[in-house]
Design a protein around this motif. Structure first.
Motif, PDB file in Angstrom:
ATOM      1  N   LEU A  82      -8.114  25.238  21.905  1.00  0.00           N
ATOM      2  CA  LEU A  82      -7.027  24.916  20.989  1.00  0.00           C
ATOM      3  C   LEU A  82      -5.675  25.211  21.640  1.00  0.00           C
ATOM      4  CD1 LEU A  82      -8.387  26.371  17.603  1.00  0.00           C
ATOM      5  CD2 LEU A  82      -8.633  24.051  18.513  1.00  0.00           C
ATOM      6  N   ALA A  83      -4.649  24.571  21.143  1.00  0.00           N
ATOM      7  CA  ALA A  83      -3.295  24.790  21.672  1.00  0.00           C
ATOM      8  C   ALA A  83      -2.642  26.036  21.084  1.00  0.00           C
ATOM      9  CB  ALA A  83      -2.425  23.568  21.371  1.00  0.00           C
ATOM     10  N   ARG A  84      -3.276  26.650  20.094  1.00  0.00           N
ATOM     11  CA  ARG A  84      -2.703  27.805  19.409  1.00  0.00           C
ATOM     12  C   ARG A  84      -2.365  28.918  20.400  1.00  0.00           C
ATOM     13  NH1 ARG A  84      -6.883  29.635  15.557  1.00  0.00           N
ATOM     14  NH2 ARG A  84      -6.102  27.967  14.206  1.00  0.00           N
ATOM     15  N   LYS A  85      -1.162  29.465  20.262  1.00  0.00           N
ATOM     16  CA  LYS A  85      -0.713  30.537  21.149  1.00  0.00           C
ATOM     17  C   LYS A  85      -0.843  31.895  20.476  1.00  0.00           C
ATOM     18  CE  LYS A  85       2.580  27.734  23.773  1.00  0.00           C
ATOM     19  NZ  LYS A  85       3.975  27.633  24.271  1.00  0.00           N
ATOM     20  N   VAL A  86      -0.895  32.928  21.299  1.00  0.00           N
ATOM     21  CA  VAL A  86      -0.917  34.288  20.770  1.00  0.00           C
ATOM     22  C   VAL A  86       0.479  34.661  20.281  1.00  0.00           C
ATOM     23  CG1 VAL A  86      -2.838  35.030  22.205  1.00  0.00           C
ATOM     24  CG2 VAL A  86      -0.508  35.240  23.082  1.00  0.00           C
ATOM     25  N   ASN A  87       0.546  35.701  19.490  1.00  0.00           N
ATOM     26  CA  ASN A  87       1.808  36.202  18.943  1.00  0.00           C
ATOM     27  C   ASN A  87       2.610  36.870  20.063  1.00  0.00           C
ATOM     28  OD1 ASN A  87       3.857  37.552  17.565  1.00  0.00           O
ATOM     29  ND2 ASN A  87       2.561  38.002  15.806  1.00  0.00           N
ATOM     30  N   SER A  88       3.745  36.310  20.404  1.00  0.00           N
ATOM     31  CA  SER A  88       4.528  36.808  21.544  1.00  0.00           C
ATOM     32  C   SER A  88       4.985  38.250  21.354  1.00  0.00           C
ATOM     33  CB  SER A  88       5.735  35.900  21.789  1.00  0.00           C
ATOM     34  OG  SER A  88       6.585  35.869  20.658  1.00  0.00           O
ATOM     35  N   GLN A  89       5.156  38.681  20.111  1.00  0.00           N
ATOM     36  CA  GLN A  89       5.628  40.055  19.896  1.00  0.00           C
ATOM     37  C   GLN A  89       4.586  41.073  20.336  1.00  0.00           C
ATOM     38  OE1 GLN A  89       6.309  40.065  15.611  1.00  0.00           O
ATOM     39  NE2 GLN A  89       4.565  41.416  15.295  1.00  0.00           N
ATOM     40  N   TYR A  90       3.314  40.679  20.339  1.00  0.00           N
ATOM     41  CA  TYR A  90       2.263  41.586  20.796  1.00  0.00           C
ATOM     42  C   TYR A  90       2.243  41.723  22.312  1.00  0.00           C
ATOM     43  CZ  TYR A  90       0.304  41.153  16.049  1.00  0.00           C
ATOM     44  OH  TYR A  90       0.111  41.159  14.686  1.00  0.00           O
ATOM     45  N   TYR A  91       2.974  40.853  23.008  1.00  0.00           N
ATOM     46  CA  TYR A  91       2.971  40.860  24.467  1.00  0.00           C
ATOM     47  C   TYR A  91       4.312  41.272  25.071  1.00  0.00           C
ATOM     48  CZ  TYR A  91      -1.705  38.896  24.929  1.00  0.00           C
ATOM     49  OH  TYR A  91      -3.067  38.728  24.916  1.00  0.00           O
ATOM     50  N   THR A  92       5.229  41.747  24.249  1.00  0.00           N
ATOM     51  CA  THR A  92       6.547  42.103  24.783  1.00  0.00           C
ATOM     52  C   THR A  92       6.488  43.258  25.775  1.00  0.00           C
ATOM     53  OG1 THR A  92       8.827  42.637  24.182  1.00  0.00           O
ATOM     54  CG2 THR A  92       7.105  43.667  22.868  1.00  0.00           C
ATOM     55  N   ASN A  93       5.500  44.154  25.607  1.00  0.00           N
ATOM     56  CA  ASN A  93       5.359  45.312  26.500  1.00  0.00           C
ATOM     57  C   ASN A  93       4.237  45.139  27.518  1.00  0.00           C
ATOM     58  OD1 ASN A  93       7.394  47.065  25.360  1.00  0.00           O
ATOM     59  ND2 ASN A  93       6.061  47.256  23.577  1.00  0.00           N
ATOM     60  N   THR A  94       3.796  43.906  27.728  1.00  0.00           N
ATOM     61  CA  THR A  94       2.612  43.655  28.554  1.00  0.00           C
ATOM     62  C   THR A  94       2.970  43.085  29.917  1.00  0.00           C
ATOM     63  OG1 THR A  94       1.231  43.275  26.593  1.00  0.00           O
ATOM     64  CG2 THR A  94       0.438  42.363  28.670  1.00  0.00           C
ATOM     65  N   VAL A  95       2.240  43.547  30.931  1.00  0.00           N
ATOM     66  CA  VAL A  95       2.307  42.986  32.279  1.00  0.00           C
ATOM     67  C   VAL A  95       0.932  42.430  32.617  1.00  0.00           C
ATOM     68  CG1 VAL A  95       2.685  43.445  34.726  1.00  0.00           C
ATOM     69  CG2 VAL A  95       4.064  44.638  33.006  1.00  0.00           C
ATOM     70  N   MET A  96       0.874  41.140  32.901  1.00  0.00           N
ATOM     71  CA  MET A  96      -0.375  40.488  33.265  1.00  0.00           C
ATOM     72  C   MET A  96      -0.432  40.256  34.772  1.00  0.00           C
ATOM     73  SD  MET A  96      -0.712  37.664  30.175  1.00  0.00           S
ATOM     74  CE  MET A  96      -2.205  36.956  30.881  1.00  0.00           C
ATOM     75  N   LEU A  97      -1.565  40.606  35.365  1.00  0.00           N
ATOM     76  CA  LEU A  97      -1.822  40.370  36.785  1.00  0.00           C
ATOM     77  C   LEU A  97      -2.830  39.221  36.872  1.00  0.00           C
ATOM     78  CD1 LEU A  97      -2.357  44.097  37.905  1.00  0.00           C
ATOM     79  CD2 LEU A  97      -0.199  42.831  37.657  1.00  0.00           C
ATOM     80  N   VAL A  98      -2.405  38.077  37.389  1.00  0.00           N
ATOM     81  CA  VAL A  98      -3.197  36.853  37.284  1.00  0.00           C
ATOM     82  C   VAL A  98      -3.390  36.214  38.669  1.00  0.00           C
ATOM     83  CG1 VAL A  98      -3.340  34.571  36.203  1.00  0.00           C
ATOM     84  CG2 VAL A  98      -2.215  36.460  34.984  1.00  0.00           C
ATOM     85  N   PRO A  99      -4.626  35.838  39.016  1.00  0.00           N
ATOM     86  CA  PRO A  99      -4.835  35.110  40.278  1.00  0.00           C
ATOM     87  C   PRO A  99      -4.013  33.819  40.299  1.00  0.00           C
ATOM     88  CG  PRO A  99      -6.937  35.788  39.323  1.00  0.00           C
ATOM     89  CD  PRO A  99      -5.888  36.061  38.285  1.00  0.00           C
ATOM     90  N   SER A 100      -3.321  33.585  41.378  1.00  0.00           N
ATOM     91  CA  SER A 100      -2.478  32.393  41.474  1.00  0.00           C
ATOM     92  C   SER A 100      -3.325  31.156  41.753  1.00  0.00           C
ATOM     93  CB  SER A 100      -1.458  32.563  42.602  1.00  0.00           C
ATOM     94  OG  SER A 100      -2.124  32.554  43.855  1.00  0.00           O
ATOM     95  N   GLN A 101      -2.730  29.987  41.548  1.00  0.00           N
ATOM     96  CA  GLN A 101      -3.425  28.744  41.876  1.00  0.00           C
ATOM     97  C   GLN A 101      -3.723  28.671  43.374  1.00  0.00           C
ATOM     98  OE1 GLN A 101      -4.764  26.358  39.858  1.00  0.00           O
ATOM     99  NE2 GLN A 101      -4.276  27.898  38.309  1.00  0.00           N
ATOM    100  N   GLU A 102      -2.849  29.255  44.166  1.00  0.00           N
ATOM    101  CA  GLU A 102      -3.082  29.306  45.612  1.00  0.00           C
ATOM    102  C   GLU A 102      -4.355  30.081  45.925  1.00  0.00           C
ATOM    103  OE1 GLU A 102      -1.046  31.158  49.679  1.00  0.00           O
ATOM    104  OE2 GLU A 102      -0.092  31.463  47.728  1.00  0.00           O
ATOM    105  N   PHE A 103      -4.523  31.206  45.256  1.00  0.00           N
ATOM    106  CA  PHE A 103      -5.731  32.015  45.464  1.00  0.00           C
ATOM    107  C   PHE A 103      -6.975  31.246  45.022  1.00  0.00           C
ATOM    108  CE2 PHE A 103      -8.904  34.854  43.579  1.00  0.00           C
ATOM    109  CZ  PHE A 103      -9.241  35.628  44.682  1.00  0.00           C
ATOM    110  N   ILE A 104      -6.916  30.643  43.842  1.00  0.00           N
ATOM    111  CA  ILE A 104      -8.072  29.928  43.294  1.00  0.00           C
ATOM    112  C   ILE A 104      -8.461  28.759  44.196  1.00  0.00           C
ATOM    113  CG2 ILE A 104      -8.885  28.535  41.347  1.00  0.00           C
ATOM    114  CD1 ILE A 104      -7.116  30.321  39.544  1.00  0.00           C
ATOM    115  N   ALA A 105      -7.470  28.087  44.760  1.00  0.00           N
ATOM    116  CA  ALA A 105      -7.735  26.919  45.609  1.00  0.00           C
ATOM    117  C   ALA A 105      -8.513  27.281  46.866  1.00  0.00           C
ATOM    118  CB  ALA A 105      -6.416  26.246  45.984  1.00  0.00           C
TER     119      ALA A 105
END
Length: 349
Positions: free
Chosen positions: A271-294
Motif C-alpha cells: 500500500l502507499a500508506r505512509k507511517v506517521n512522521s512524528q513517530y520518526y522525528t527522533n529516528t536515524v535509519m541505517l539503510v543499504p544503498s542501491q549501490e550496495f544492493i546492485a
C-alpha cells in the motif's frame, strides 16, 4: 554503501553533538525474514564496537526477525550469538514439500541453538540491552490453524486494513514481552489494545517463537505461559516496520533497516500508506544503498521466496555471500560516526 535517513530532531542533535552512541536510547528491529542478512555486518559492529562499552540502558524493540536478532544481541556475547543466528538461519533447509509442522520444528531447533543453555537468563538479566519482543494475539478466524478458515481470516484482515488500519484492532492485540526492568511503553494512533508482559524463563522461548510465527507458513503458539489463553502469531502482522509511539522518548532511536520506506504492518507492504512522521522525528535509519544492493548476487537482498526459487546449495551460497558483503556497511558506518556532518542525510518518508 550505506544511506542515512534521519528525522528532523535526530538530524539536528547529531549536527550539534556528533554521532555519539549515548544519544541513542532505543533500537528497532523490523520483520522481514532473511532480508535482515543485509544488516548482519552492522549488527556485529554496533554491538561489538559502537555500543561495546555502553553504561546506560538501550531498549531493543523487535518483531519477528527483529525479535530473533535482539534475542541474540542481548546475550552476554552478542557478536557470537548473532553470528550463530545468521549462520544457522542461512543454512536452514526443508524437505521438498515442507508443511507448517516441519517449518515450526526447524524454527524451534534454531532458537534452541541461538539461546543455548543460558541465553534466556542472559537476556532477562542484561542490565544494559533490554529486549522487547512484539507478538500479535489473534481473535476470530485468525486463531484457527485449518488453512481455509485461517486464510479467510487473513483476507478479512487485508480488506479491513485497506479501509482503515485501525480496524485490525478487531482481530489482533499487540503484546510486548519485555525485559523485567523495562519502563518502556508502546502505543499508536490506531488504538491497538497493547499489553505489556515481563519476560520470564517460562515465557521467553514461546513469546520469541510466536513473534516469528508467520500465519499459514508456521504454526501459531497457543497459551503462552503467564499470558491470557489464546493464539499468538507473528508480531509483524501489526508492527512490520513500526508506526508506533515509544515512551519514554528521552533519546534518539537507531533503526538499521533494509528499506528506506518503513511500512506500519504486514498488510501495508503493497500500500502507499505512509507511517506517521512524528513517530520518526527522533529516528536515524541505517539503510543499504542501491549501490550496495546492485553488487549483491541477483542484485537484491535475500527474501523468503529464495527458499522456493533457488535450490538449497545456491541459496545458501547466495545468503552467505550477502552476510559477508554486509561488512561494507559496517565499514561505512565506522567512518561516518567520526563526523557530525549531516549534509548527506536523507529525510524519512
Amino acid at each position: 554503501m550505506l544511506d542515512i535517513y534521519a528525522g528532523p530532531a535526530a538530524k539536528k542533535l547529531i549536527q550539534e553533538q556528533g554521532f555519539k552512541q549515548e544519544l541513542f536510547t532505543t533500537m528497532l528491529g523490523a520483520s522481514g525474514g532473511p532480508k535482515w542478512f543485509s544488516l548482519f555486518g552492522l549488527d556485529k559492529y554496533l554491538f561489538g564496537e559502537y555500543f561495546k562499552d555502553r553504561r546506560e540502558e538501550l531498549n531493543l524493540v523487535g518483531s519477528s526477525a527483529g525479535a530473533f536478532r535482539f534475542a541474540a544481541l542481548s546475550q552476554q556475547d552478542p557478536v557470537s550469538a548473532i553470528t550463530r543466528l545468521a549462520t544457522l538461519y542461512s543454512e536452514t533447509t526443508y524437505s521438498a514439500k515442507a508443511n507448517k509442522s516441519e517449518i515450526t520444528a526447524k524454527a524451534k531447533t534454531l532458537l534452541e541453538a541461538v539461546l543455548g543453555a543460558n541465553g534466556s537468563n542472559e537476556i532477562i538479566n542484561n542490565p544494559i540491552f533490554k529486549a522487547h519482543f512484539i507478538v500479535a494475539k489473534c481473535r476470530g478466524l485468525t486463531t484457527l490453524e485449518q488453512k481455509v478458515p485461517l486464510l479467510l481470516g487473513l483476507m478479512s484482515s487485508m480488506a479491513m486494513n485497506q479501509v482503515n488500519r485501525g480496524l485490525l484492532a478487531k482481530q489482533y492485540q499487540r503484546y510486548v514481552y519485555h525485559h523485567p526492568k523495562s519502563q518502556l511503553t508502546i502505543s499508536d494512533s490506531f488504538n491497538f489494545n497493547t499489553q505489556h508482559q515481563a519476560l520470564t524463563n517460562d515465557n521467553l522461548t514461546d513469546s520469541l517463537l510466536a513473534s516469528g510465527s508467520i500465519p499459514l507458513i508456521m504454526e501459531g503458539i497457543k497459551d503462552i505461559i503467564g499470558s491470557p489463553k489464546g493464539m499468538y502469531r507473528d508480531g509483524g502482522i501489526i508492527d512490520y516496520h513500526f508506526d508506533v509511539d515509544i515512551k519514554p522518548a528521552k533519546g534518539l532511536t537507531l533503526y538499521p533497516h533494509f528499506s528506506p520506506t518503513p511500512k506500519a504492518g504486514w498488510f501495508d507492504k503493497n500500500l502507499a500508506r505512509k507511517v506517521n512522521s512524528q513517530y520518526y522525528t527522533n529516528t536515524v535509519m541505517l539503510v543499504p544503498s542501491q549501490e550496495f544492493i546492485a553488487r549483491l548476487p541477483y542484485a537484491k537482498i535475500p527474501d523468503r521466496d529464495d527458499f522456493t526459487n533457488l535450490d538449497a546449495a545456491t541459496r545458501i551460497k547466495y545468503w552467505q555471500t550477502v552476510l559477508s558483503e554486509s561488512a561494507y556497511l559496517a565499514d561505512d558506518f565506522s567512518k561516518l560516526i567520526t563526523s557530525s556532518d549531516v549534509t548527506n542525510f536523507k529525510s524519512i518518508d
